[in-house]
Design a protein around this motif. Sequence first.
Motif, PDB file in Angstrom:
ATOM      1  N   CYS A  16       0.753  -1.170   0.011  1.00 17.69           N
ATOM      2  CA  CYS A  16       0.007  -0.205  -0.020  1.00 17.69           C
ATOM      3  C   CYS A  16       0.986   1.210   0.104  1.00 17.69           C
ATOM      4  O   CYS A  16       0.564   2.351  -0.539  1.00 17.69           O
ATOM      5  CB  CYS A  16      -0.991  -0.149   1.121  1.00 17.69           C
ATOM      6  SG  CYS A  16      -2.056  -1.255   1.263  1.00 17.69           S
ATOM      7  N   ARG A  24      -0.492  -8.883   1.492  1.00 18.16           N
ATOM      8  CA  ARG A  24      -0.707  -8.500   3.080  1.00 18.16           C
ATOM      9  C   ARG A  24      -1.708  -9.364   3.559  1.00 18.16           C
ATOM     10  O   ARG A  24      -2.605 -10.044   2.800  1.00 18.16           O
ATOM     11  CB  ARG A  24      -1.275  -7.130   3.060  1.00 18.16           C
ATOM     12  CG  ARG A  24      -2.180  -6.433   2.221  1.00 18.16           C
ATOM     13  CD  ARG A  24      -3.599  -7.127   2.692  1.00 18.16           C
ATOM     14  NE  ARG A  24      -4.742  -6.734   1.780  1.00 18.16           N
ATOM     15  CZ  ARG A  24      -5.196  -7.455   0.680  1.00 18.16           C
ATOM     16  NH1 ARG A  24      -4.927  -8.725   0.558  1.00 18.16           N
ATOM     17  NH2 ARG A  24      -6.395  -6.940  -0.095  1.00 18.16           N
ATOM     18  N   HIS A  61      -4.756  -9.061   6.619  1.00 20.40           N
ATOM     19  CA  HIS A  61      -5.264  -8.544   7.785  1.00 20.40           C
ATOM     20  C   HIS A  61      -5.970  -9.409   8.895  1.00 20.40           C
ATOM     21  O   HIS A  61      -6.439 -10.430   8.323  1.00 20.40           O
ATOM     22  CB  HIS A  61      -6.656  -7.503   7.069  1.00 20.40           C
ATOM     23  CG  HIS A  61      -6.283  -6.337   6.282  1.00 20.40           C
ATOM     24  ND1 HIS A  61      -7.130  -5.785   5.586  1.00 20.40           N
ATOM     25  CD2 HIS A  61      -5.172  -5.879   6.195  1.00 20.40           C
ATOM     26  CE1 HIS A  61      -6.712  -4.729   5.105  1.00 20.40           C
ATOM     27  NE2 HIS A  61      -5.470  -4.847   5.547  1.00 20.40           N
ATOM     28  N   VAL A  81       3.375  -7.926   4.857  1.00 21.06           N
ATOM     29  CA  VAL A  81       2.830  -7.013   5.879  1.00 21.06           C
ATOM     30  C   VAL A  81       1.585  -7.789   6.612  1.00 21.06           C
ATOM     31  O   VAL A  81       0.857  -8.532   5.639  1.00 21.06           O
ATOM     32  CB  VAL A  81       2.194  -5.924   4.967  1.00 21.06           C
ATOM     33  CG1 VAL A  81       1.450  -4.994   6.005  1.00 21.06           C
ATOM     34  CG2 VAL A  81       3.393  -5.192   4.635  1.00 21.06           C
ATOM     35  N   ALA A 108      -7.058  -4.079  10.782  1.00 22.67           N
ATOM     36  CA  ALA A 108      -7.785  -2.886  10.049  1.00 22.67           C
ATOM     37  C   ALA A 108      -9.261  -3.151  10.474  1.00 22.67           C
ATOM     38  O   ALA A 108     -10.159  -2.743   9.833  1.00 22.67           O
ATOM     39  CB  ALA A 108      -7.665  -3.128   8.840  1.00 22.67           C
ATOM     40  N   CYS A 150       1.463  -3.165  10.352  1.00 26.28           N
ATOM     41  CA  CYS A 150       0.645  -2.187  10.005  1.00 26.28           C
ATOM     42  C   CYS A 150      -0.660  -1.871  10.755  1.00 26.28           C
ATOM     43  O   CYS A 150      -1.243  -2.910  11.380  1.00 26.28           O
ATOM     44  CB  CYS A 150       0.405  -2.393   8.367  1.00 26.28           C
ATOM     45  SG  CYS A 150      -0.059  -1.118   7.512  1.00 26.28           S
ATOM     46  N   SER A 181      -4.648   0.351  10.813  1.00 27.52           N
ATOM     47  CA  SER A 181      -5.322   1.247  10.295  1.00 27.52           C
ATOM     48  C   SER A 181      -6.384   1.895  11.345  1.00 27.52           C
ATOM     49  O   SER A 181      -7.050   0.845  11.897  1.00 27.52           O
ATOM     50  CB  SER A 181      -6.280   0.715   9.192  1.00 27.52           C
ATOM     51  OG  SER A 181      -6.838   1.550   8.557  1.00 27.52           O
ATOM     52  N   THR A 211      -2.132   3.915   9.129  1.00 27.91           N
ATOM     53  CA  THR A 211      -3.079   4.722   8.376  1.00 27.91           C
ATOM     54  C   THR A 211      -4.156   5.564   9.248  1.00 27.91           C
ATOM     55  O   THR A 211      -4.844   4.603  10.191  1.00 27.91           O
ATOM     56  CB  THR A 211      -3.922   3.677   7.400  1.00 27.91           C
ATOM     57  OG1 THR A 211      -2.983   3.125   6.585  1.00 27.91           O
ATOM     58  CG2 THR A 211      -4.859   4.546   6.485  1.00 27.91           C
ATOM     59  N   LYS A 258      -0.261   7.229   6.330  1.00 31.97           N
ATOM     60  CA  LYS A 258      -0.824   7.237   5.428  1.00 31.97           C
ATOM     61  C   LYS A 258      -2.068   7.726   5.814  1.00 31.97           C
ATOM     62  O   LYS A 258      -2.665   7.445   6.702  1.00 31.97           O
ATOM     63  CB  LYS A 258      -1.205   6.062   4.757  1.00 31.97           C
ATOM     64  CG  LYS A 258      -2.277   5.819   3.397  1.00 31.97           C
ATOM     65  CD  LYS A 258      -2.065   4.637   2.548  1.00 31.97           C
ATOM     66  CE  LYS A 258      -2.382   3.602   3.272  1.00 31.97           C
ATOM     67  NZ  LYS A 258      -3.782   3.184   3.430  1.00 31.97           N
ATOM     68  N   MET A 305      -1.992   7.905  -3.587  1.00 30.13           N
ATOM     69  CA  MET A 305      -2.392   6.420  -3.718  1.00 30.13           C
ATOM     70  C   MET A 305      -3.521   6.262  -4.792  1.00 30.13           C
ATOM     71  O   MET A 305      -4.708   6.630  -4.430  1.00 30.13           O
ATOM     72  CB  MET A 305      -2.703   5.492  -2.327  1.00 30.13           C
ATOM     73  CG  MET A 305      -2.881   4.242  -2.636  1.00 30.13           C
ATOM     74  SD  MET A 305      -3.355   3.460  -0.937  1.00 30.13           S
ATOM     75  CE  MET A 305      -3.276   1.644  -1.541  1.00 30.13           C
ATOM     76  N   ARG A 344      -7.588  -0.924  -2.915  1.00 26.62           N
ATOM     77  CA  ARG A 344      -8.636  -1.933  -3.209  1.00 26.62           C
ATOM     78  C   ARG A 344      -9.833  -1.966  -2.295  1.00 26.62           C
ATOM     79  O   ARG A 344     -10.763  -2.780  -2.346  1.00 26.62           O
ATOM     80  CB  ARG A 344      -8.088  -3.379  -3.491  1.00 26.62           C
ATOM     81  CG  ARG A 344      -7.036  -3.547  -4.297  1.00 26.62           C
ATOM     82  CD  ARG A 344      -7.176  -2.996  -5.799  1.00 26.62           C
ATOM     83  NE  ARG A 344      -6.581  -3.613  -6.704  1.00 26.62           N
ATOM     84  CZ  ARG A 344      -5.499  -3.315  -7.078  1.00 26.62           C
ATOM     85  NH1 ARG A 344      -4.690  -2.190  -6.661  1.00 26.62           N
ATOM     86  NH2 ARG A 344      -4.883  -3.921  -8.026  1.00 26.62           N
ATOM     87  N   LEU A 385      -3.036  -7.379  -3.285  1.00 28.70           N
ATOM     88  CA  LEU A 385      -4.097  -6.511  -3.417  1.00 28.70           C
ATOM     89  C   LEU A 385      -4.927  -6.903  -4.427  1.00 28.70           C
ATOM     90  O   LEU A 385      -4.345  -7.177  -5.812  1.00 28.70           O
ATOM     91  CB  LEU A 385      -3.669  -5.087  -3.536  1.00 28.70           C
ATOM     92  CG  LEU A 385      -2.746  -4.525  -2.609  1.00 28.70           C
ATOM     93  CD1 LEU A 385      -2.795  -2.949  -2.553  1.00 28.70           C
ATOM     94  CD2 LEU A 385      -3.134  -4.917  -0.929  1.00 28.70           C
TER      95      LEU A 385
HETATM   96 FE1  CLF Z   1      -3.840  -3.195   5.215  1.00 32.79          FE
HETATM   97 FE2  CLF Z   1      -4.323  -0.701   5.238  1.00 32.79          FE
HETATM   98 FE3  CLF Z   1      -2.160  -1.587   6.077  1.00 32.79          FE
HETATM   99 FE4  CLF Z   1      -2.533  -1.747   3.535  1.00 32.79          FE
HETATM  100  S1  CLF Z   1      -4.696  -2.047   3.397  1.00 32.79           S
HETATM  101  S2  CLF Z   1      -3.850  -1.810   7.161  1.00 32.79           S
HETATM  102  S3  CLF Z   1      -2.019   0.017   4.680  1.00 32.79           S
HETATM  103  S4  CLF Z   1      -1.585  -3.577   4.975  1.00 32.79           S
HETATM  104 FE5  CLF Z   1      -4.122  -0.768   1.360  1.00 32.79          FE
HETATM  105 FE6  CLF Z   1      -6.393  -2.357   1.373  1.00 32.79          FE
HETATM  106 FE7  CLF Z   1      -6.306   0.245   0.510  1.00 32.79          FE
HETATM  107 FE8  CLF Z   1      -5.948  -0.103   2.933  1.00 32.79          FE
HETATM  108  S5  CLF Z   1      -5.477  -1.484  -0.338  1.00 32.79           S
HETATM  109  S6  CLF Z   1      -7.957  -0.560   2.223  1.00 32.79           S
HETATM  110  S7  CLF Z   1      -4.775   1.023   1.671  1.00 32.79           S
END
Ligand code: CLF
Length: 504
Positions: free
Chosen positions: A44, A55, A57, A111, A115, A144, A146, A168, A221, A292, A296, A306
Amino acid sequence: MGLTPINEMILGGSGPTCSRTGCARSPRRELAGDIREKIKHHPCFSEEAHHHYARIHLAVAPACNIRCHYCNRKYDCANETRPGVVSERLTPAQAIKKALVVGAAIPQLSVVGIAGPGEPLANPQRTFATLRGIAQHAPDLRLCLSTNGLRLPEYAEELAQLPVDHVTITMNALDPAIGSQIHPWVFWHGRRLTGARGAQVLIEQQQEGLRQLVRLGVLVKINSVMIPGINDQHLQEVNRLVTREGAFVHNILPLIAQPEHGTFFGLSGQRPPTPAELTTVQDACSGDIAIMRHCRQCRADAVGLLGQDRGAEFDMATIETMEVDYQAARRRRAEVRKAIERKQLADRQNSGMEVQLSPWRSKKPPQTPAIAALPLLIAVATRGEGLINGHFGEASEFLIYEVSSQGVRLIGVRKTERYCAGPANCAQREEILSRAVRALEGCTAVLCTKIGFEPWRALEAAGIVPNVEQVDLPIEQGVEAVYRELPRTGDDQRLDPTAAMASA
Ligand code: CLF
Ligand code: SF4
């Protein structure tokens, strides 16, 4: 106005002044080594990395402390893809095991993010227990998080110490009157604060959290959901503030609001922005900060590259039965990263870009004379690795590239339904196809490896040229080749007004 060191390092322009702020710009320079290290495998935080790295989550955070009019966490459907939605909520122990198992099965994993499905920092014990477990058992995986930012100042130090290198913050407004139309209440010190009062607290906490993280060296971010008629005219102001405060990248994403999601905005008929409206705001905000364009809008339990969600393969019932050699998995990930880096270097050298100046696309002019009168949009079906390697019928999304005499750049992602998803959707194929064609509205061509007769005809009828001649080429190379060839074949007279006049 002074720019932060991080932003100076990611500036893409080499002109003397910034068109928006009027301030002097530094010439483009490479990212500092430690920042490059932090982002080069993050899908990301680096547009380039998203073609190669995956990545996961971990859905360990069920509770939330604010209300957003675009969220409904009760809704759970495996076909749903938007934040806040999950199939399974995990304990920290389950989540750690899941990340380690996935890290063995998908060696491109780089990653681990938290989130949701609620707010990670409204569930601090579960969130930090999970992050600590990953840091201990798989230190090669980057952490990471969010957050809505409400409790960020309280936890910024703890996050930085772990270390969580990437955070984020979702910031939709600076003005409480606008914020309260998106966030009707926040839960603060044991009380529910409504309206502008609640929004004011949220906004202050977000900005303080951002400042603290930047001071601590965490890359931030900012996600902003674009909501026409509410904050669309306000997002440039948000952008100016987060740029000034040292955010690393700004992700302006379109509202998702369908009645079947049961969200306030979905039920009240709030419309999302059109792709053109989104691009206009993103372009207006680009300048002193990377924007960005490849988000997605993932589920809170997403797994894989992604846009290629493999979550269904890794349910807890399956994971509990799996034995994994974690050390061997770590070695394998290291080998895969080296192989990807070698390939990236070779691709760059082949395309004449000796050094990668930024992980965010710059406008690389095509190696051709300037022939286009208008920028064109070209859609690409890809399965990853930065290649044109996707079958039209199997694509659930298309990357949209803009090409002109100024260069090639990714400007967005358009989602669709898979046209060939097996016998189950045969009855709706016509409907699915017309939705896919509508999703590609405004595109001149679509590049893919294969396409059936029916979709070929439907695309042509809509004025979109299907192209299967760039198979397995790097995307930008393929887009550039099509840009050069279309006017000669006469497929699109818009490309060259001289040709259009000559043939008239
Ligand atoms: Fe996940 Fe978000 Fe970290 Fe990426 S997602 S916590 S920064 S590892 Fe990425 Fe998914 Fe968009 Fe988020 S594509 S929703 S920006
Ligand atoms: Fe939903 Fe996230 Fe908003 Fe909480 S902060 S209401 S989980 S979108």
